[in-house]
Design a protein around this motif. Structure first.
Motif, PDB file in Angstrom:
ATOM      1  N   PHE B  49       0.837  -1.213   0.000  1.00  0.00           N
ATOM      2  CA  PHE B  49       0.000   0.000   0.000  1.00  0.00           C
ATOM      3  C   PHE B  49       0.856   1.239   0.000  1.00  0.00           C
ATOM      4  N   SER B  50       2.013   1.160   0.667  1.00  0.00           N
ATOM      5  CA  SER B  50       2.915   2.305   0.682  1.00  0.00           C
ATOM      6  C   SER B  50       3.350   2.651  -0.743  1.00  0.00           C
ATOM      7  N   GLN B  53       0.349   4.251  -2.585  1.00  0.00           N
ATOM      8  CA  GLN B  53       0.074   5.632  -2.164  1.00  0.00           C
ATOM      9  C   GLN B  53       1.191   6.580  -2.592  1.00  0.00           C
ATOM     10  N   ASN B  55       3.895   7.166  -0.765  1.00  0.00           N
ATOM     11  CA  ASN B  55       4.617   7.767   0.372  1.00  0.00           C
ATOM     12  C   ASN B  55       5.181   6.666   1.267  1.00  0.00           C
TER      13      ASN B  55
END
Lengths: 626, 100
Positions: B49-50, B53, B55
């Motif tokens: 997920f990082s 996203q 970030n």
């Protein structure tokens, strides 16, 4: 801040500090308790004297001790106020109180609870001073409750005796009934007048805010408060029972000071009491009935303290007669002289009880004049004083009360005034008879008890002697021209003018002289006639002995029904609803718990599974909410 | 996008296997390893997920998870050893004294 506030604060604070100090110190050194407590009251007395010399000229002092309630628009400081009315009460409370403290040091010397005794006694003095110095009715009420509490504690001082403890409880409960009247009066006055300041409540424009109906309610409620504290019908039966306390307590609280609080209250807010003429009329009839009932009951008592207790109730009735006649200064005058001679009588009786090895039954006394001459002389002087024989102290106040009744101006009472006057005179005769009877039974004739009566030690006889002297000279020295006795806070005294000279003095003493002569004739000269009279009056005597069945009537009318209702409520509400409800909650919780504990298997795998399932359930619930 | 599905799919499979393992295995050490596997499945999801996203928040979280996992394994192994000392077994079904 006006001048003198430090002295005024000291008047109240000295006994408060003394109360704590005498308890703490007295626990270690019992002899010091009496010294500390007496010193504290002496400080109060000296400060009161200093203030009194200022107040005599019409000056008033005030001191704010602290703020009690300050919230929104309501502010209630604890403020003291010293004027010539509170000065008189203050001097009586601290002066007579000091003598009784000294006496107690001798009387209670061998008691194990002497520290506790003096702590209570000083606390009482403090509460009584707050009562008479309070500037607003709520502050007076603090003192009012405080003296009630101390009275309860001291009546039940020897609480290991159940009868004594019960007497204390009775006094407490009956006083609470009166207190309801006080609270009602405060509520009415505050809503209608917007102030509870006693000075404000004396102003005509403030009193005009009371509607006639509210004025009647406030006046009667205040009188209800006074009946509780000052032992008037129907709330008087606690006072004879209060004799269970140590004798100095009876002298201080139940004769000289606390029971006169009702009269003080009437004088303090006399503006409210007088608004509706019905209120003084009610006071007059109740006071007359109380004085008559108590005086006749005192005729047949054999316990020396009971005679004095009924005599106190009767004399308080006399004071209320003067209140009802609108002559508050006269009532206050009788408060002062009564404090002298009744305290002296009680303390003498205490010496007699002390000297006769705790015997209170006058049938087992007699001939004590030989064994305790000082006590006998003081008792005799006070007897002459209470009988109203000139020039003893009681003559001045009692005669003034009888004149005040004759000159009553209340439209509801004018018609009956002569009859009330006759009744009051008859009661005065009665007073002389029972007091002379008690003197004859105790001090004259020959000793009928067993044991060796002895005179009390000097620490006891000296205070009794001082009070005895005051009972003789207190009348013409301290209160004599009553018209100028208390000026300022009380309405002016106007007594009918009478021809001066020796003749009027003798005529005024006639009821007392006649009563004493009657008692002496029946008690000493003519035992056969006395026996005949006793047999002839036997049915009446039984009524007197049971104080007109007031206890029975109150029990039947109030206590028994309340007990019955309480029992029903106890079964219906407490046992079934409250206890049943609490029990049900307990058993339901227990049942659920027993079910729930089945899942604690000790197997980690089960816990983990349950945890996962619970997490899954939470997630699904929250995702639905989203 | 397809790589995201693959990463999350692997993470889910690892987590589910770990959960099942915790529930059904009786050896405390294996249960322990299964917990580690679940933690690492979560780490994989965090990293994926990082990346999605753009970030580093997820990757920072991974460090926290790893530190806590290290601390947990230190404490957990100590517990297992002392359990073994008292009942001479590392089977979870044997350590079942705490029950009603």
């Amino acid at each position: 801040m006006e001048s003198g506030d430090l002295r005024l604060s000291l008047v109240v604070l000295a006994p408060v500090v003394g109360s704590v100090a005498s308890y703490l110190w007295g626990r270690r050194a019992p002899k010091m308790a009496g010294v500390v407590a007496s010193a504290a009251v002496l400080i109060s007395f000296i400060c009161s004297l200093m203030l009194w010399s200022g107040a005599r000229g019409g000056e008033t002092f005030s001191a704010a001790l602290s703020s009690w309630i300050s919230y929104g628009g309501i502010s209630l400081p604890i403020e003291l106020y010293f004027d010539s009315l509170s000065a008189v009460m203050c001097l009586v409370v601290t002066g007579v109180g000091f003598l009784i403290h000294v006496y107690s040091a001798g009387y209670m010397a061998k008691d194990a609870g002497v520290a506790r005794f003096f702590a209570y006694l000083n606390l009482f003095v403090a509460a009584m001073l707050i009562l008479v110095l309070g500037k607003t009715l709520p502050v007076i009420f603090i003192g009012w409750e405080g003296v009630g509490l101390c009275s309860y504690l001291l009546i039940g001082f020897w609480f290991t005796d159940t009868e004594y403890a019960k007497a204390g409880r009775k006094a407490f409960v009956m006083n609470r009934i009166g207190d309801v009247g006080f609270l009602v009066a405060m509520a009415v006055l505050y809503t209608a007048c917007g102030t509870l300041d006693v000075v404000e409540l004396g102003r005509a424009d403030v009193l005009a805010r009371l509607s006639p109906a509210l004025a009647l309610v406030a006046g009667l409620a205040l009188f209800v408060a006074a009946t509780g504290k000052s032992a008037q019908i129907p709330l008087f039966t606690w006072l004879p029972d209060a004799m269970a306390g140590p004798t100095p307590v009876s002298a201080l609280i139940h004769a000289a000071t606390m029971v006169t609080a009702g009269i003080y209250l009437m004088g303090r807010v006399h503006g409210v009491v007088e608004l509706d003429p019905l209120v003084p009329a009610v006071i007059m009839w109740v006071a007359l009935a109380t004085a008559a009932v108590a005086a006749t009951t005192a005729l047949v008592q054999n316990d020396i303290k009971k005679v004095l207790a009924y005599s106190t109730v009767s004399q308080l009735g006399f004071m209320f007669l003067a209140v009802a006649a609108g002559q508050y200064a006269v009532a206050l005058c009788h408060v002062v002289t009564h404090a002298f001679f009744k305290a002296c009588l009680f303390l003498s009786a205490g010496s007699v009880i002390h000297g006769c090895h705790h015997e209170q039954d006058m049938r087992k006394m007699g001939g004590l004049l030989r064994h305790m001459p000082v006590t006998a002389i003081c008792y005799g002087a006070s007897t002459l004083a209470i009988a109203g024989v000139c020039p003893f102290a009681g003559y001045y106040s009692k005669h003034a009360i009888l004149s005040a009744i004759a000159g009553v101006s209340n439209p509801l009472l004018v018609g009956a005034a002569p009859w009330i006057s006759y009744c009051a005179t008859a009661i005065a005769v009665c007073t002389a008879v029972y007091m002379a009877r008690s003197f004859i039974m105790t001090f004259l004739g020959s000793y009928r008890g067993s044991g060796h009566p002895h005179e009390a030690p000097a620490v006891m006889t000296v205070p009794v002697g001082i009070l005895g002297v005051l009972s003789v000279v207190g009348g013409f020295l301290l209160v004599h021209p009553i018209e100028s006795f208390v000026v300022g806070p009380l309405p002016a005294t106007s007594l009918p003018q009478e021809a001066g000279g020796v003749v009027s003095l003798i005529v005024g003493s006639l009821p007392g002289i006649f009563g004493i002569a009657l008692a002496a004739y029946l008690g000493m000269a003519a035992p056969r006639e006395a026996e005949a009279a006793r047999r002839w009056l036997a049915p009446l005597g039984r009524v007197f002995e049971r104080k007109y069945y007031f206890d029975e009537a109150l029990n039947f009318l109030f206590v028994a029904p309340i007990k019955r209702v309480s029992r029903v409520v106890y079964r219906a509400v407490d046992q079934s609803i409250v206890e049943g409800g609490a029990g049900a909650i307990g058993s339901v919780t227990q049942a659920v718990g027993e079910l729930a504990c089945r899942i604690t298997t000790g197997q980690v795998a089960t816990y983990v599974l349950l945890m996962f399932l619970a997490a899954a359930a939470l997630f699904s619930v929250f995702s639905q909410v989203r | 996008m397809t790589s995201m599905v693959a990463y999350i799919g692997v993470s889910l499979v690892l987590f589910t296997l770990g959960a099942i393992g915790v529930c059904i295995r009786r050896n405390a050490i294996v249960v322990f390893m299964c917990i580690e596997m679940m933690l690492n499945a979560v780490n994989l999801a965090f990293v994926a997920f990082s990346k999605l996203q753009g970030n580093l928040d997820g990757q920072v979280a991974v460090f926290f998870v790893m530190v806590i996992a290290a601390a947990e394994s230190a404490v957990g192994l100590a517990i297992i050893i002392s359990v073994f000392r008292s009942i001479v077994s590392v089977e979870t079904t044997d350590a079942a004294q705490l029950k009603w």
